[in-house]
Design a protein around this motif. Sequence first.
Motif: not given
Length: 653
Positions: A311-327
Amino acid sequence: GRRATGDGRRRLATGRAARASAGATPPFAMALVPEPCSSHEQEALLALLLRRPAVARAVGLAMVGRQEQGRGVLVEDLREVLGDGASPPDEGALAAAAAASSPEGEEGGDAAAAGSAAASSPSGKRAASGEPSGSSPAKLRKLTLSALQRLPATCICIIASGLHGCGKSTLCNVLQEVMGGVWLNNDEMEARRREAGSGGGSSQMRKSFNVEFRALLTKTLAKANKAGRDKEAYLIFVDRCNTTKSMRGDLLNELKNRQWRKRGGKALLVDFTHASDTFGYGADGQLSKRLSEQHVALCAWRVEERGRAHQTLQPTPKLRGNLQSLAKAADAPSPEEGAQFDSRVSVDVSLPPPELAAQVLDHLRGAGWLPNLKGAEEMRPKLEVAWQAYQRAEAKWRQGAALDDGPAPHVEFLAQCREAHDREQAQERAELASARIRARELEKAAAASGAAARAAVAASAGAAAGNGAAVGAGGGSAAATAISVWKIDLPEVAGVVTQRGILPTTFVPMEHTHCVLLRVNADGTAIPDEAGDSGAPMLSAERVAAMRDALEALEGEEIEVRMTEIVIEESVACAIVELPPIVPCAFKVPHVTLGTKMGVSPGVAARLLEEVRGGRTGGVTCIKLPKPRPLSGRLVFESPGRPPRNEGTGAVA
């Protein structure tokens, strides 16, 4: 048939209390005592419980055969024992409360007397006087809590905690299909808000989620109270990241405000971990288990494989960085926070969803919250079927999203290029063969008529000089209007560069993109480029005539070029292309100008590319494509003397 006297009732109650002290405790009361306890610890634990008025009443009700009524009174009061921490009443208050709370009649009098007698038993006196009963109060409290946690639940709230892509939604979906219940999905709520055009950002979304969770708790508790304890527990699956203490705190506060525990509810935290997770210091300075890079990489790969089926989360170039920030911002539950959950289970994010669901089912069965729950092995076929159904639904969703939304601009551009290449591949082979033959014949004819061509060029130069003087006297510019151009129009490139974000914001994209092959004046001499700068060698008249003949033979033909490199400078951006061998070009580096700064001529690109080929590196960015990109265009001729064959190709930029 004869009513007993007061003395008879007292003797009856005393006898029943004695039997209770001797081991004839009601079965439901003994079920609260953990198995590992010794008989002495059991006696001390029961004595501690009998100090509560409601517990004494519940035991009395059970002794006169009203076990179901006593069970409800006992369970409610046990929850208060663990929650309020108030000091127990004395013997006088115990007797008064037991007498006041007992129902009238013979059975009520027997219950009150039995409860008072049980409280006056030797073990009850030792507990009231503060004497040790074989176990410390802390241990008795721990035993009581352990026994209470094994009681069947009226409602169960399962809270998932993990990164995007770890499998929270999949686990909740599989468990809901097998066990039933309500699935509170944060992604679905956010998608509905976006469709409705609601603003407010993440803070408003978090507030809306908490409101929805509160309403769901109230509705579930109402259903459970109406159905009674004989019905299987109602389930709530909370699907949100919940990786921070504040997010989990919102849920725990709602559970506490709704008196979830006191009303028979249980809360289970399902924490997603990875085998490579190690201990480290978080943002709060506490040493806890941190999410590893392998954990983040696995979640990012799953999101990319899932594609648009979300619904909301789509693959983007910033995906890996966003997950690292969340972790990095994730907080592991502290012991104080973990005590607010009734239980917690950690599952490995790398396992398949059916295996994760089986682990959760085993944990629920071991906790005793669902007495009728089957084992994981018996439920495994249903888990596999639910997982396969979820996979099919996700595949259909992915296909539907691709059809509804269409491909991304760059994907569509590549698809069009491949389609055009495949469609014309067979035809091009025959055309290239015939074009090579025509080019060789034209070169031979040009060499044979070299002298005649030089004479014609000289005559044309004299005529052009006279015309130029006449036009100059009138204030015009005949030289500018007498330029003839051979070029390959590439409209596919124009469709891409005009999109926002492709070129620097200070650049003006070219409206008509093409690859210039040859420019000649009215006198037949070649012009280096649009700006008159260097970039094309000075060609002899014979070479210009031969190139014109070859280009005239190819006019109107579809030509395929291959884009190999993109070069960007502070004032111009262009792409280097490779031409087929049969297509002549006056420039050292065939290219397509993509865009320039305001006021800069597109011809600057030819000089820039010559400098780059000569070794220039300062102030220039060169991007070589991993694989040459094929482009198709039509070779056209533009001259003031006649219109081009293919109308609609656009004016010369």
